[in-house]
Design an enzyme around this catalytic site. Structure first.
Site, PDB file in Angstrom:
ATOM      1  N   HIS A  58      46.570 -29.812  48.279  1.00 36.23           N
ATOM      2  CA  HIS A  58      47.004 -29.250  49.567  1.00 36.23           C
ATOM      3  C   HIS A  58      45.817 -29.026  50.510  1.00 36.23           C
ATOM      4  CE1 HIS A  58      48.167 -25.557  52.005  1.00 36.23           C
ATOM      5  NE2 HIS A  58      48.960 -26.502  52.472  1.00 36.23           N
TER       6      HIS A  58
ATOM      7  N   GLU B 129      44.943 -32.216  52.107  1.00 34.78           N
ATOM      8  CA  GLU B 129      45.901 -32.524  53.182  1.00 34.78           C
ATOM      9  C   GLU B 129      45.431 -31.886  54.494  1.00 34.78           C
ATOM     10  OE1 GLU B 129      49.961 -30.792  52.878  1.00 34.78           O
ATOM     11  OE2 GLU B 129      49.497 -30.478  54.989  1.00 34.78           O
TER      12      GLU B 129
END
Length: 450
Positions: free
Chosen positions: A65, A68
């Site tokens: 994450h 990202e």
């Protein structure tokens, strides 16, 4: 059941939106899947990487994450934050999402701007800057996101801790956003290593839907993505969750207004579209119990017995890892989580003993088919359906076959899966014990856009 389907399906499945997709694979291993839909002059590009929190290791939870977030921090040719600005200037929108199984990025733009966003995505697929100063700022954003969405959100905290109990060996025991202690120790080098390992064309696929011609898209893909080099990927070791041998329970204390109950039963997910039938029956069972306003849970537990203020079911039939069938709810005033658990168990026992009626099955099927059709009515929905199905290792060409198999589920099969999988040895129960709310002001919402 069979009489419902032509009425529901024919007007939609005969449209151009369901007449393709087309596919090619570049020499570097990148697959390009194009779903032509000429109903509106827009296009959606989604780039899916076959990497999510399932691929993380202990001590590095959350890195998928975090990366990202870092993907919006620029390349040698596109400055930090410039990606979003260019998409917006083109009249489009963009964002990204990380799950247990995948990480994906999307842009929806006027069709004449598709080439521009393909160039942008290709650029950051192999040329990302993972700058230490940018990382130092972004990791603080991620930690604040965790505080707001989990640490200060009692239901989310309960869900996180319940999964950590339900799964003891499999990576699904770790939260996608990561444990706070891991985020605090994460470095730019960790994010760079993740990017270098997994962000290669042969670990990705591009899904494009909209008012496009597939041959033109293939040419653009070759132009922008074709020169990126593929690379051998690390061997992914099988991570098998040991068989659960008894009921597990956890109570979480957190400031909250109301108690919450979550019951999770280990359940199968779809690996072979043709050979397996149980995941379809579990989907149907979820719809019978909770698929519409007249479904059993709403009718019996909320409106008649008034034991639940709200109640729901979550079950994903496709995933890279093991499956779980969740019941969750909030007891109504005057009732406890124990009352609600007993009421849910009684409804499960009713299905196990008496099964479901044909009329219930037809209503549930109609709801499931309708939701599937409506989901595919948007270009974004079509790209999502293809991407998510592929992420679970199931070819997108089998999407309609999955729908066909769903339509063939019988009442006997629904009763059989309820008997087989809703047993105490497969069950983990989480309950939220609400504590007095602090008087401090609530946190401001964290923006979800990068």
């Amino acid at each position: 059941m069979q009489q419902l389907l032509p009425f529901l399906l024919a007007p939609w499945l005969l449209t151009a939106a369901h007449a393709n997709p087309f596919e090619t694979t570049l020499q570097n291993g990148l697959r390009i899947i194009v779903k032509e839909d000429h109903r509106a002059p827009t296009a959606v590009q989604m780039v899916w990487y076959r990497v999510g929190s399932i691929d993380e290791v202990d001590g590095a939870s959350g890195v998928a994450h975090v990366l990202e977030h870092m993907m919006f921090k620029g390349t040698p040719s596109v400055g930090p934050g410039e990606f979003n600005k260019r998409v917006a200037a083109a009249g489009g929108k963009d964002n990204a999402f990380t799950s247990r199984d995948y990480t994906a990025y999307f842009q929806q733009v006027p069709k004449e701007k598709l080439a521009d966003v393909m160039q942008l995505e290709a650029d950051r697929m192999r040329h990302l800057n993972v700058d230490a100063r940018e990382f130092a700022q972004e990791i603080k954003v991620v930690m604040e996101e965790r505080r707001m969405r989990t640490d200060d959100a009692p239901e989310a905290k309960l869900f996180e801790q319940m999964n950590a109990v339900a799964f003891q060996a499999h990576p699904y025991r770790r939260p996608v956003i990561g444990w706070m202690s891991d985020l605090e120790q994460m470095s730019a080098a960790d994010a760079r290593a993740w990017y270098d390992t997994w962000y290669v064309p042969n670990n990705a696929y591009v899904v494009i839907s909209g008012d496009v011609e597939h041959a033109e898209v293939f040419a653009l893909a070759e132009q922008y993505y074709g020169s990126l080099e593929g690379r051998d990927l690390p061997r992914r070791k099988s991570q098998i969750e040991p068989q659960q041998e008894g009921e597990r329970r956890i109570t979480v204390k957190a400031p909250a207004e109301l108690p919450v109950l979550i019951m999770g039963y280990k359940a199968p997910v779809l690996r072979d579209v043709e050979k397996e039938s149980e995941p379809y029956a579990l989907e149907m069972l979820a719809s019978v119990l909770d698929g519409h306003d007249a479904a059993r849970f709403n009718k019996k537990l909320v409106r008649e017995d008034k034991v639940a203020l709200e109640i729901g079911i979550e079950y994903e039939a496709t995933a890279r890892g093991p499956g779980m069938f969740y019941f969750s709810g909030t007891p109504s005033e005057g009732h406890t989580v124990a009352d609600l658990e007993a009421a849910i168990r009684a409804e499960i026992a009713r299905v196990q003993k008496d099964g479901i009626g044909e009329a219930e099955l037809k209503r549930a099927l109609a709801q499931l088919v309708a939701s599937q059709v409506y989901k595919l009515d948007s270009m974004f929905g079509q790209a999502m359906e293809i991407g998510q199905t592929e992420s679970a290792g199931i070819p997108y060409q089998q999407i309609e076959r999955m729908l066909d198999k769903l339509q063939k589920v019988t009442a006997a099969e629904v009763q059989a899966v309820a008997r087989k999988y809703f047993t105490d040895d497969r069950l983990t129960v989480g309950s939220l014990d609400p504590q007095p709310l602090a008087s401090k002001p609530r946190r401001a919402a964290v923006a979800t856009r990068h």
